[in-house]
Write an enzyme that holds these catalytic residues in place. Structure first.
Site, PDB file in Angstrom:
ATOM      1  N   ASP A   1       8.437  21.022  13.647  1.00  0.00           N
ATOM      2  CA  ASP A   1       7.636  19.960  13.020  1.00  0.00           C
ATOM      3  C   ASP A   1       6.309  19.768  13.758  1.00  0.00           C
ATOM      4  OD1 ASP A   1       7.183  17.701  11.251  1.00  0.00           O
ATOM      5  OD2 ASP A   1       7.657  16.395  12.955  1.00  0.00           O
TER       6      ASP A   1
ATOM      7  N   ARG B   1       7.408  17.484  20.478  1.00  0.00           N
ATOM      8  CA  ARG B   1       5.998  17.813  20.726  1.00  0.00           C
ATOM      9  C   ARG B   1       5.832  19.315  20.882  1.00  0.00           C
ATOM     10  NH1 ARG B   1       4.886  14.009  19.024  1.00  0.00           N
ATOM     11  NH2 ARG B   1       3.450  12.370  19.634  1.00  0.00           N
TER      12      ARG B   1
ATOM     13  N   GLU C   1      -2.518  21.427  16.571  1.00  0.00           N
ATOM     14  CA  GLU C   1      -2.301  20.944  15.196  1.00  0.00           C
ATOM     15  C   GLU C   1      -3.641  20.701  14.513  1.00  0.00           C
ATOM     16  OE1 GLU C   1       0.368  17.591  15.388  1.00  0.00           O
ATOM     17  OE2 GLU C   1       2.014  18.824  16.080  1.00  0.00           O
TER      18      GLU C   1
ATOM     19  N   HIS D   1       4.145  17.955  11.075  1.00  0.00           N
ATOM     20  CA  HIS D   1       4.304  16.763  11.924  1.00  0.00           C
ATOM     21  C   HIS D   1       4.704  15.544  11.064  1.00  0.00           C
ATOM     22  CE1 HIS D   1       2.854  14.804  15.943  1.00  0.00           C
ATOM     23  NE2 HIS D   1       3.853  14.106  15.413  1.00  0.00           N
ATOM     24  N   LEU D   2       5.854  15.690  10.423  1.00  0.00           N
ATOM     25  CA  LEU D   2       6.277  14.651   9.468  1.00  0.00           C
ATOM     26  C   LEU D   2       7.369  13.721  10.002  1.00  0.00           C
ATOM     27  CD1 LEU D   2       6.466  16.516   6.017  1.00  0.00           C
ATOM     28  CD2 LEU D   2       4.644  15.079   6.934  1.00  0.00           C
ATOM     29  N   GLY D   3       7.783  13.936  11.267  1.00  0.00           N
ATOM     30  CA  GLY D   3       8.915  13.158  11.795  1.00  0.00           C
ATOM     31  C   GLY D   3       8.820  11.669  11.507  1.00  0.00           C
ATOM     32  N   ALA D   4       7.638  11.100  11.730  1.00  0.00           N
ATOM     33  CA  ALA D   4       7.483   9.644  11.598  1.00  0.00           C
ATOM     34  C   ALA D   4       6.874   9.265  10.256  1.00  0.00           C
ATOM     35  CB  ALA D   4       6.598   9.133  12.724  1.00  0.00           C
TER      36      ALA D   4
ATOM     37  N   ILE E   1      15.552   8.790  20.018  1.00  0.00           N
ATOM     38  CA  ILE E   1      15.722   9.719  18.892  1.00  0.00           C
ATOM     39  C   ILE E   1      16.944  10.612  19.134  1.00  0.00           C
ATOM     40  CG2 ILE E   1      14.653  11.631  17.613  1.00  0.00           C
ATOM     41  CD1 ILE E   1      11.910  10.214  18.305  1.00  0.00           C
TER      42      ILE E   1
ATOM     43  N   CYS F   1      11.171  18.855  17.002  1.00  0.00           N
ATOM     44  CA  CYS F   1      10.572  17.760  16.223  1.00  0.00           C
ATOM     45  C   CYS F   1      10.043  16.717  17.200  1.00  0.00           C
ATOM     46  CB  CYS F   1      11.593  17.141  15.276  1.00  0.00           C
ATOM     47  SG  CYS F   1      12.118  18.273  13.977  1.00  0.00           S
TER      48      CYS F   1
ATOM     49  N   ASP G   1      19.737  15.481  30.107  1.00  0.00           N
ATOM     50  CA  ASP G   1      18.707  14.477  30.347  1.00  0.00           C
ATOM     51  C   ASP G   1      18.856  14.021  31.794  1.00  0.00           C
ATOM     52  OD1 ASP G   1      17.188  12.090  30.560  1.00  0.00           O
ATOM     53  OD2 ASP G   1      17.310  11.782  28.397  1.00  0.00           O
TER      54      ASP G   1
HETATM   55  N1  NAI Z   1       7.684  14.482  15.218  1.00  0.00           N
HETATM   56  C1  NAI Z   1       7.320  13.247  15.202  1.00  0.00           C
HETATM   57  O1  NAI Z   1       6.656  12.775  14.285  1.00  0.00           O
HETATM   58  C2  NAI Z   1       7.728  12.365  16.325  1.00  0.00           C
HETATM   59  C3  NAI Z   1       7.852  12.860  17.592  1.00  0.00           C
HETATM   60  N2  NAI Z   1       8.208  12.036  18.624  1.00  0.00           N
HETATM   61  C4  NAI Z   1       8.329  12.633  19.961  1.00  0.00           C
HETATM   62  O2  NAI Z   1       9.664  12.437  20.396  1.00  0.00           O
HETATM   63  C5  NAI Z   1       9.640  12.097  21.760  1.00  0.00           C
HETATM   64  C6  NAI Z   1      10.891  11.339  22.120  1.00  0.00           C
HETATM   65  O3  NAI Z   1      10.879  10.071  21.489  1.00  0.00           O
HETATM   66  P1  NAI Z   1      11.947   8.934  21.875  1.00  0.00           P
HETATM   67  O4  NAI Z   1      13.314   9.453  21.732  1.00  0.00           O
HETATM   68  O5  NAI Z   1      11.561   7.728  21.129  1.00  0.00           O
HETATM   69  O6  NAI Z   1      11.598   8.752  23.416  1.00  0.00           O
HETATM   70  P2  NAI Z   1      12.542   8.213  24.568  1.00  0.00           P
HETATM   71  O7  NAI Z   1      11.646   7.876  25.692  1.00  0.00           O
HETATM   72  O8  NAI Z   1      13.470   7.178  24.039  1.00  0.00           O
HETATM   73  O9  NAI Z   1      13.412   9.496  24.964  1.00  0.00           O
HETATM   74  C7  NAI Z   1      12.929  10.556  25.697  1.00  0.00           C
HETATM   75  C8  NAI Z   1      14.052  11.049  26.581  1.00  0.00           C
HETATM   76  O10 NAI Z   1      13.630  12.225  27.235  1.00  0.00           O
HETATM   77  C9  NAI Z   1      14.170  12.206  28.522  1.00  0.00           C
HETATM   78  N3  NAI Z   1      13.444  13.108  29.396  1.00  0.00           N
HETATM   79  C10 NAI Z   1      12.276  12.893  30.044  1.00  0.00           C
HETATM   80  N4  NAI Z   1      11.954  13.974  30.782  1.00  0.00           N
HETATM   81  C11 NAI Z   1      12.928  14.876  30.579  1.00  0.00           C
HETATM   82  C12 NAI Z   1      13.155  16.183  31.067  1.00  0.00           C
HETATM   83  N5  NAI Z   1      12.312  16.770  31.930  1.00  0.00           N
HETATM   84  N6  NAI Z   1      14.248  16.838  30.642  1.00  0.00           N
HETATM   85  C13 NAI Z   1      15.118  16.267  29.781  1.00  0.00           C
HETATM   86  N7  NAI Z   1      14.975  15.005  29.317  1.00  0.00           N
HETATM   87  C14 NAI Z   1      13.876  14.328  29.707  1.00  0.00           C
HETATM   88  C15 NAI Z   1      14.074  10.766  28.943  1.00  0.00           C
HETATM   89  O11 NAI Z   1      14.975  10.468  29.994  1.00  0.00           O
HETATM   90  C16 NAI Z   1      14.440  10.045  27.669  1.00  0.00           C
HETATM   91  O12 NAI Z   1      15.816   9.763  27.619  1.00  0.00           O
HETATM   92  C17 NAI Z   1       8.346  11.293  21.903  1.00  0.00           C
HETATM   93  O13 NAI Z   1       7.868  11.335  23.234  1.00  0.00           O
HETATM   94  C18 NAI Z   1       7.409  11.975  20.952  1.00  0.00           C
HETATM   95  O14 NAI Z   1       6.668  12.969  21.621  1.00  0.00           O
HETATM   96  C19 NAI Z   1       8.472  10.716  18.430  1.00  0.00           C
HETATM   97  C20 NAI Z   1       8.362  10.164  17.186  1.00  0.00           C
HETATM   98  C21 NAI Z   1       7.929  10.942  16.045  1.00  0.00           C
HETATM   99  O1  HPV Z   2       5.307   8.753  17.281  1.00  0.00           O
HETATM  100  C1  HPV Z   2       5.115   9.923  17.633  1.00  0.00           C
HETATM  101  O2  HPV Z   2       5.215  10.325  18.791  1.00  0.00           O
HETATM  102  C2  HPV Z   2       4.743  10.909  16.640  1.00  0.00           C
HETATM  103  O3  HPV Z   2       4.685  12.076  16.956  1.00  0.00           O
HETATM  104  C3  HPV Z   2       4.346  10.477  15.290  1.00  0.00           C
HETATM  105  O4  HPV Z   2       3.067  10.992  15.129  1.00  0.00           O
HETATM  106  P1  HPV Z   2       2.110  10.453  13.952  1.00  0.00           P
HETATM  107  O5  HPV Z   2       1.914   9.002  14.216  1.00  0.00           O
HETATM  108  O6  HPV Z   2       2.861  10.698  12.691  1.00  0.00           O
HETATM  109  O7  HPV Z   2       0.859  11.241  14.067  1.00  0.00           O
END
Ligand code: NAI
Ligand code: HPV
Length: 524
Positions: A253, A229, A258, A276-279, A149, A227, A168
């Protein structure tokens, strides 16, 4: 028939692979609505609403797989799942773009006060001077966590002529350079950024990563976004810095709890929020539902999953290549466990030949699972075998050797116990199958399957005939017999296979012969 529980709102269209499978019965109910049936489900599908706790796992006695239709697995107790041999999978790619776009939309809304302006106009006000914004152009964006992301967001920010700084700890300088971003320490990023957005998973290391202390290092007037956690930016600390005017505004978000109720952030006009609308787009929901539906079905039918949290992920191709070896090592482990009737301290496996080029960590997990299955009364598989071995103080390791002893591949396992060591060597011969070629330093050749008796005896005339006769007198048919010895007149072994289990009484009667040293029943 596999029972699948879909406990959260997951796209029906995406679930089609499961809905259309003739061997799957799919139920769409909240966990609380099926309390009495929890023990029946093979698979559980969730999003972020259901929390998969140890208590829930205990109730779901038949559970084999938990699938998260999304990325974050912080709502699933991974350790408890692993301990119980339950595979946890997610859908890491399907919602990346939607979440990056949502974050970008939140950032643009934040600096131009769009939500506040919207409320104002609908309240029949026309207060243009109250909502003077800031351009994104030439601003410094700080991205904390530069994964899927974060990197998609960076592309969009650069298109708006922003300078992107990232923090990172797992990102290499060369990759940062390739992606055209400025890799900094957290402190340097905090000092330089006009806008900071977090995109890490929620872990014990990232919980409260932005707190009273770290937020103090940010520029006065900084904007913050979460956006990812709830809890990565400590909510109480953010509220404090908003209150004193150090943080100019925030876009949130996700929340520590929640839905948020008495959350202090909700009291600030300069905080904009979404539930929590990101996805939450049609595209992302279809993607993640399809990804987990295919994976769950594949897994239930005995195939590899494409995205597992607690199991090495293997392609179908690789899985097919290693399968003969995982079956072989499972059997080798089971033979060892039954021959070595004492606590063991160390299991060491050496791979040689073609097998050495494959995913040996997975093959070793199978070995441990075959070994431990015969020692403990809970279910052991490739998911929990290494964890259980560690819990029991059993060390294990792998070596690669080029000594194939003339075979295309061999796997040698040595188990160290309190009073002795025991070894076994096997090979997989194409179009012929698995063979055990050495056991406890005796050369032999047998197919590791079925009901076996492993007999150690002195090498003297008549022993083999006597065993055959004693079994014949009891009307027991020997299916195959293999013998081995190290030297003439010394100790020798017999490996007998049968069509049925051999009772204790039979073994006891065979043991009466003075030439018999030990007899071990092996069930595979
Ligand atoms: N708001 C929403 O609806 C959504 C939220 N998310 C959240 O977004 C997060 C990230 O998603 P992706 O980018 O797909 O995951 P990803 O695994 O591709 O990226 C996470 C990054 O965080 C880095 N990281 C880990 N520990 C760290 C630290 N202590 N300091 C700095 N960087 C660190 C990792 O090296 C990695 O590059 C998910 O774990 C999820 O919680 C994901 C999808 C939807
Ligand atoms: O994929 C994630 O990590 C999300 O936060 C999306 O959450 P949701 O499936 O929309 O409840």
């Amino acid at each position: 028939m596999y029972e699948v529980l879909v406990a959260d709102s997951i796209s029906n269209e995406g679930l089609a692979p499961l809905l259309e499978a003739s061997n799957v019965n799919l139920t769409r109910k909240k966990v609380t609505e099926v309390e009495d049936l929890l023990h029946t489900y093979d698979a559980l599908l969730v999003r972020s609403a259901t929390t998969v706790t140890e208590d829930l796992l205990d109730k779901m006695k038949n559970l084999k797989i938990v699938a998260r239709a999304g990325v974050g697995v912080d709502n699933i107790d991974i350790e408890a799942s692993t301990k119980r041999g339950v595979v946890v999978i997610n859908a890491p790619n399907g919602n990346t773009i939607s979440t990056a776009e949502h974050t970008f939309a939140m950032m643009a809304s934040l600096v131009r006060h769009i939500p506040q302006g919207n409320i104002s106009v609908k309240s029949r006000e026309w207060n243009r001077s109250a909502f003077v914004g800031t351009e994104l152009n030439r601003k410094h964006l700080g991205i904390v966590g530069f994964g899927r992301i974060g990197s998609e967001l960076a592309k969009r920010a650069k298109a708006f002529n922003m300078t992107v700084h990232v923090y990172d700890p797992f990102l290499t300088t060369s990759r940062a350079e390739k992606l055209g971003v400025d890799l900094l320490s957290l402190d340097d990023l905090l000092a330089v950024a006009d806008i900071i957005t977090v995109h890490t998973p929620l872990t014990k290391d990232t919980k409260g990563l932005l707190n009273r202390e770290t937020l103090a290092k940010t520029k006065k007037g900084v904007y913050l976004l979460n956006c990812a956690r709830g809890g990565i930016i400590d909510e109480e600390a953010l509220a404090y810095y908003l209150e004193i005017g150090h943080v100019q505004g925030a876009a949130i978000d996700v929340f520590e709890v929640e839905p948020p109720t008495d959350n202090p952030l909700l009291n600030f006009d300069q905080v904009i929020t979404t539930p929590h609308l990101g996805a939450s787009t049609k595209e992302a929901q279809l993607n993640v539902a399809e990804d987990v539906a295919y994976d769950v079905l594949r897994f239930l039918e005995g195939n590899p999953v494409s995205s597992s949290i607690n199991l090495p992920t293997l392609s179908k191709d690789v899985f097919e290549k290693i399968q003969p070896f995982t079956s072989l090592t499972k059997q080798l482990g089971a033979v060892l466990s039954q021959c070595m009737k004492e606590p063991v301290q160390d299991i060491s496996v050496t791979y040689a030949g073609t097998v050495a080029d494959l995913e040996t960590t997975y093959i070793t997990r199978s070995l441990l699972s075959g070994f431990l299955t015969h020692r403990i009364d809970r279910s052991v598989n490739e998911v929990n075998a290494s964890m259980i071995a560690k819990e029991r103080g059993i060390t294990f390791g792998e070596k690669i050797s080029d000594n194939t002893q003339g075979y295309a591949n061999i796997i040698e396992v040595v188990v160290k116990g309190e009073s002795r060591t025991f070894s076994i060597t096997g090979t997989y011969i194409k179009d012929y199958g698995p063979r055990v070629i050495n056991i406890d330093s005796f050369d032999i050749d047998f197919y590791p399957e079925g009901h076996l008796l492993y007999i150690r005896h002195t090498d003297q005339p008549g022993v083999i005939g006597n065993v055959g006769k004693a079994l014949g007198d009891l009307d027991i048919n020997i299916a195959t017999m293999q013998v081995g010895r190290k030297q003439k007149g010394g100790e020798a072994i017999m490996m007998l296979t049968f069509d049925r289990l051999i009772e204790d009484a039979t073994i006891e009667s065979l043991k009466q012969a003075s030439e018999i040293v030990t007899i071990q029943r092996i069930e595979l």
